[in-house]
Design a protein around this motif. Structure first.
Motif, PDB file in Angstrom:
ATOM      1  N   THR A  67       3.068  37.171   5.800  1.00 49.44           N
ATOM      2  CA  THR A  67       4.057  37.446   6.836  1.00 49.44           C
ATOM      3  C   THR A  67       3.372  37.621   8.182  1.00 49.44           C
ATOM      4  OG1 THR A  67       3.942  39.841   6.481  1.00 49.44           O
ATOM      5  CG2 THR A  67       5.581  38.620   5.187  1.00 49.44           C
ATOM      6  N   HIS A 565       2.734  41.020   1.712  1.00 51.80           N
ATOM      7  CA  HIS A 565       3.962  40.820   2.485  1.00 51.80           C
ATOM      8  C   HIS A 565       4.247  42.120   3.227  1.00 51.80           C
ATOM      9  CE1 HIS A 565       5.376  37.035   0.443  1.00 51.80           C
ATOM     10  NE2 HIS A 565       4.468  37.466  -0.423  1.00 51.80           N
ATOM     11  N   TYR A 567       6.621  43.621   6.245  1.00 41.01           N
ATOM     12  CA  TYR A 567       7.764  43.378   7.129  1.00 41.01           C
ATOM     13  C   TYR A 567       7.904  44.571   8.064  1.00 41.01           C
ATOM     14  CZ  TYR A 567       8.893  39.671   3.856  1.00 41.01           C
ATOM     15  OH  TYR A 567       8.839  38.548   3.057  1.00 41.01           O
ATOM     16  N   THR A 582      16.953  36.664   7.093  1.00 37.51           N
ATOM     17  CA  THR A 582      16.154  37.728   6.478  1.00 37.51           C
ATOM     18  C   THR A 582      16.369  37.776   4.974  1.00 37.51           C
ATOM     19  OG1 THR A 582      16.251  39.044   8.506  1.00 37.51           O
ATOM     20  CG2 THR A 582      15.695  40.211   6.466  1.00 37.51           C
ATOM     21  N   ASP A 585      14.413  35.136   3.306  1.00 40.75           N
ATOM     22  CA  ASP A 585      12.997  35.509   3.180  1.00 40.75           C
ATOM     23  C   ASP A 585      12.778  36.350   1.925  1.00 40.75           C
ATOM     24  OD1 ASP A 585      12.352  34.184   5.485  1.00 40.75           O
ATOM     25  OD2 ASP A 585      12.378  35.981   6.760  1.00 40.75           O
ATOM     26  N   VAL A 600       7.444  47.320   3.506  1.00 36.95           N
ATOM     27  CA  VAL A 600       8.641  47.069   4.308  1.00 36.95           C
ATOM     28  C   VAL A 600       8.985  48.338   5.072  1.00 36.95           C
ATOM     29  CG1 VAL A 600      11.046  46.324   4.300  1.00 36.95           C
ATOM     30  CG2 VAL A 600       9.460  45.437   2.568  1.00 36.95           C
TER      31      VAL A 600
END
Length: 704
Positions: A67, A565, A567, A582, A585, A600
């Motif tokens: 990401t 990943h 975010y 989103t 994703d 996240v």
């Protein structure tokens, strides 16, 4: 090496690599600076190519940084490393370090880092100034050489010679006559054909059938100019070797001595005879002019001091015999003239240091017959100039070859010497990074540590860094637990004493945190309590570990993740299109590989809280099924747990109180605890001092 076999290298880049002198060596060493010397290859492209070689070597097709936020943290890591490099080479070379899921690449990098951090490299400023003068060696362009040419009668050999010797004229000759013509036009002619051997040709004609294989012997200017151009860089590298424990690949004292023989413009210096001849040619005209003045001054003085009387009958007799005034002058001042000319000859010999074999020119440079004023014989001086110039050029060529031979033997060792110093700067930057941020090498959890069906592992040493009891970890599957029966880590990550160098405070002021996670976890906490900083630290440590680098913590054990990943927090509620994008994703995330690390930050901000909780719960369920390690920062922990179909672990960054309006926070997340909110803390503080009859604040506090 087939350049197009390198991942990401197409025909254009491959062609640019072909033009580089040492492309294979640069690719093997990850020398981004050398690769970017091609005008067709930018720094970024050179870095990508160097990484491609590493990926090919390890059969590495991973994409760890999945990401944008993950890539941003990686760039921050590179910036921290590069800030500690001194040379431009090291700055570029460090960019070849990248996070990966390839175990062999990680181990290769770890071996390099271990050597760097265990070697006694000065990381203070003692060698910084010297290091700043070290740069990769460059190959200078040699100007056209017009005093020699190469000749051959073979067209194929001509083509090779023309390619090997771009700075020298290469000519095709059919016979001896044409070779002789070249000898009249050039100081030296190098014939490549053995058939010309033994032929008597006027001029300097040399037979060198192996010239193409020994270019430095034919054009010694190459190696001379190479060392002249790189002198300061070489000497700086030598000084670094002397200041450190590096073992130089050649004698540095010998190297220094040979370098003294080459001037900054590539000319050979330090030879007395060559200096004499060079000076003689340069000063010849001035020396001749001064010699004339010496003779004429002496004669003028002699004339002024003599009264010359000639009787009329003698004068008439001389005139009738055709005598000139010079004859009258010679008869009266013959001895003084001889003395004056002798002084002129002596001055010329001394002024330009003529050898006995050359002194004959001085004898013939001035007329023996008396004359006034005395003038030199221009043809004699011209011949002397030719002789001196020829001797100078012959001596210069000889010394060039001799010094070039010495330097040629040192060329490869010097390249190794300089590269060793440049690599030292790479190691020094890593060592300084590890020192500045008090780093330690992380430990990866081997696949062999995953328990079998009985729950046993073959691990030799338990992880003693776990702080919290196993009962605090909520997970729906025994195979996904972070710990086994003895409390040791088997999945996820465990960070002890981790401190982030990415915070906008002095590193010494950063509060250390402990945090361990396996499976899927919600991270709760007060605003400004450090939740995002915790995610950044986890990402930073994961990236560094998968680069093979040390991490800023006391102790770290972690799974070898396939991808990261991360975010970042979304600013405001998304519109319908962005919201859909989103979700797409996260659909790809849910369908992806296992053993990923997912971070996240407040995903609930993408839409209304009620819908957000359901969406986050669904994502967590998919990640749980994949055995992923995930940390979701959220203020909706209760709502998400209600919506999820499994027992979601919740950790909390606790605010322990308020002081002067500021939160007092325990930065280390507490396992299995939902953190209290800032409003709750404020209400609690007010309730403690609430003496009102209504007990309003106490009643509010009971709502939490």
């Amino acid at each position: 090496m087939q350049f197009e076999d390198i991942p990401g290298v197409g025909p254009k880049t491959a062609a640019a690599l072909e033009e580089l002198d040492d492309a294979e060596r640069a690719l093997k060493d990850g020398d981004v600076a050398a690769l970017s010397r091609s005008p067709e290859i930018s720094d970024g492209r050179a870095t990508a190519v160097a990484r491609g070689v590493i990926r090919k070597r390890h059969n590495d097709d991973s994409n760890f940084l999945a990401t944008r936020r993950a890539r941003e943290i990686y760039q921050d890591v590179l910036a921290l490393l590069r800030d500690r490099a001194i040379t431009e080479y090291a700055t570029k070379r460090l960019a070849t370090l990248y996070p990966t899921a390839s175990s062999t690449r990680i181990e290769e990098a770890r071996a390099f880092v271990t050597a760097a951090t265990t070697t006694e490299i000065p990381i203070d400023d003692t060698i910084q100034e010297t290091l700043s003068g070290v740069e990769p060696l460059t190959t200078p362009t040699i100007s056209r050489i017009r005093d020699r040419c190469i000749a051959t009668s073979d067209p194929e050999r001509y083509a090779k010679a023309d390619d090997v010797f771009p700075e020298v004229s290469v000519e095709v000759v059919e016979d001896t006559r044409e070779l002789a013509e070249l000898a009249r036009s050039y100081s030296t002619v190098i014939a490549l054909d053995e058939r010309f051997a033994g032929i008597d040709i006027e001029g300097d004609v040399q037979i060198h059938p192996d010239a193409i294989d020994t270019p430095n012997k034919i054009v010694p200017e190459r190696v001379l100019q190479y060392f002249a151009t790189n002198r300061d860089r070489i000497l700086a590298a030598v000084k670094v070797h002397e200041q450190t424990n590096l073992d130089p690949p050649c004698s540095v004292s010998k190297l220094r001595d040979v370098l003294k023989k080459v001037d900054t413009d590539g000319t050979v210096v330090g030879d007395a005879e060559l200096t004499r001849l060079t000076t003689a040619v340069a000063d010849l005209d001035a020396a001749v002019s001064t010699a004339e003045s010496v003779a004429n001054d002496r004669l003028r003085e002699a004339i002024q001091q003599r009264d010359v009387t000639i009787e009329g009958t003698d004068f008439l007799s001389l005139v009738e015999q055709g005598a000139r005034v010079d004859s009258l002058f010679g008869r009266e001042l013959n001895d003084e003239y001889d003395s004056a000319v002798a002084a002129a000859r002596e001055h010329l010999i001394e002024a330009i240091e003529l050898r006995p074999s050359e002194a004959d020119f001085a004898e013939r440079a001035f007329p023996t017959d008396p004359t006034f004023p005395v003038e030199h014989e221009s043809s004699v001086i011209s011949r002397l100039r030719t002789e001196l110039t020829t001797a100078r050029d012959r001596k210069a060529a000889q010394r060039k070859r001799e010094v070039a031979d010495e330097l040629t033997t040192l060329q490869q060792p010097v390249q190794k010497l300089v590269r060793a110093v440049l690599e030292l700067d790479v190691e020094r930057a890593i060592a300084k990074f590890a020192h500045d941020f008090e780093c330690t090498m992380p430990t990866f959890i081997d696949d062999t540590e995953i328990p079998d069906q009985t729950g046993n592992t073959n691990r030799d040493t338990p992880d003693t860094a776990a702080d919290s009891p196993q009962s605090e970890i909520n997970s729906s599957s025994e195979a996904k637990h972070i710990t086994d029966s003895d409390g040791s880590l088997i999945r996820g990550f465990n960070i002890s004493g981790g401190r982030s160098p990415l915070l906008d405070v002095e590193f010494s002021a950063v509060e250390a945190i402990d945090y361990r996670v396996s499976g899927v976890t919600l991270l709760s906490g007060v605003n400004s309590g450090g939740k995002t900083s915790t995610l950044d630290l986890v990402a930073l440590i994961a990236i560094l570990a998968h680069m093979g680098l040390p991490v800023p913590a006391d102790n770290v054990r972690l799974e070898r993740f396939s991808e990261l990943h991360y975010y970042a927090k979304t600013q405001g509620t998304l519109d319908a299109g962005a919201f859909e994008s989103t979700l797409r994703d996260f659909r790809e995330l849910a369908d992806g590989a296992s053993n990923r690390l997912v971070l996240v930050d407040e995903l609930e901000s993408i839409t209304e809280p009620g819908a957000s909780a359901k969406i986050v719960a669904g994502i967590l369920e998919a990640l749980e099924d994949q055995s992923a390690t995930a940390v979701f920062v959220s203020h909706l922990a209760d709502e998400i747990r209600e919506a999820a179909d499994f027992s979601v672990a919740v950790d909390g960054i606790e605010a322990v109180g308020l002081e002067d309006g500021e939160l007092i926070v325990n930065r280390s997340p507490i396992k299995g605890r939902l953190a209290r909110s800032t409003p709750e803390l404020i209400v609690e503080k007010l309730a403690d001092s609430d003496g009102s009859e209504s007990q309003f604040y106490h009643r509010l506090l009971q709502k939490f």
